[in-house]
Design a protein around this motif. Structure first.
Motif, PDB file in Angstrom:
ATOM      1  N   GLU A  87      -1.840 -64.378  -8.435  1.00 18.12           N
ATOM      2  CA  GLU A  87      -1.632 -62.926  -8.356  1.00 18.12           C
ATOM      3  C   GLU A  87      -0.548 -62.526  -9.354  1.00 18.12           C
ATOM      4  O   GLU A  87       0.519 -63.159  -9.383  1.00 18.12           O
ATOM      5  CB  GLU A  87      -1.177 -62.518  -6.954  1.00 18.12           C
ATOM      6  N   GLU A  89       1.796 -60.311  -9.544  1.00 12.04           N
ATOM      7  CA  GLU A  89       3.157 -60.064  -9.041  1.00 12.04           C
ATOM      8  C   GLU A  89       3.815 -61.324  -8.483  1.00 12.04           C
ATOM      9  O   GLU A  89       5.017 -61.342  -8.224  1.00 12.04           O
ATOM     10  CB  GLU A  89       3.179 -58.944  -7.997  1.00 12.04           C
ATOM     11  N   ARG A  90       3.045 -62.387  -8.329  1.00 13.84           N
ATOM     12  CA  ARG A  90       3.587 -63.653  -7.827  1.00 13.84           C
ATOM     13  C   ARG A  90       3.689 -64.728  -8.913  1.00 13.84           C
ATOM     14  O   ARG A  90       4.069 -65.857  -8.632  1.00 13.84           O
ATOM     15  CB  ARG A  90       2.745 -64.163  -6.662  1.00 13.84           C
TER      16      ARG A  90
END
Length: 97
Positions: A87, A89-90
């Motif tokens: 992901e 944002e990760r």
């Protein structure tokens, strides 16, 4: 960072894997935009040897695929790694390690 659980892909994970891979590779200059379709094609061909997801709080946040490969000398028993998607944002927080 929360610790991710790594587990085998399940049928219900396929849409999340597709979406994560598409978003993870979208900003990459080296990507051609079809990585998510490649995973589906390899899976549909029965050639996805290992497909693992990273899960945090029951949500798929990453994916890694391994497919059969042949070494330059023709020896069998090799596997290609990739794509690896996390992901956006990760990313850069250890999930892809």
């Amino acid at each position: 960072m929360m610790q991710a659980t790594i587990r085998d892909e399940r049928l219900e994970d396929i849409p999340a894997i597709y979406d994560i891979t598409k978003r993870a590779f979208a900003p990459m200059l080296f990507a051609d935009g079809n990585e998510q379709n490649l995973i589906n094609a390899v899976r549909d061909a029965g050639a996805l040897s290992i497909s693992l997801v990273a899960e945090i709080d029951s949500m798929v946040v990453g994916h890694v695929a391994f497919t059969p490969a042949t070494a330059a000398d023709g020896s069998p028993g090799w596997f290609g790694l990739g794509p690896v998607a996390v992901e956006p944002e990760r990313q850069r927080k250890g999930i892809g390690q």
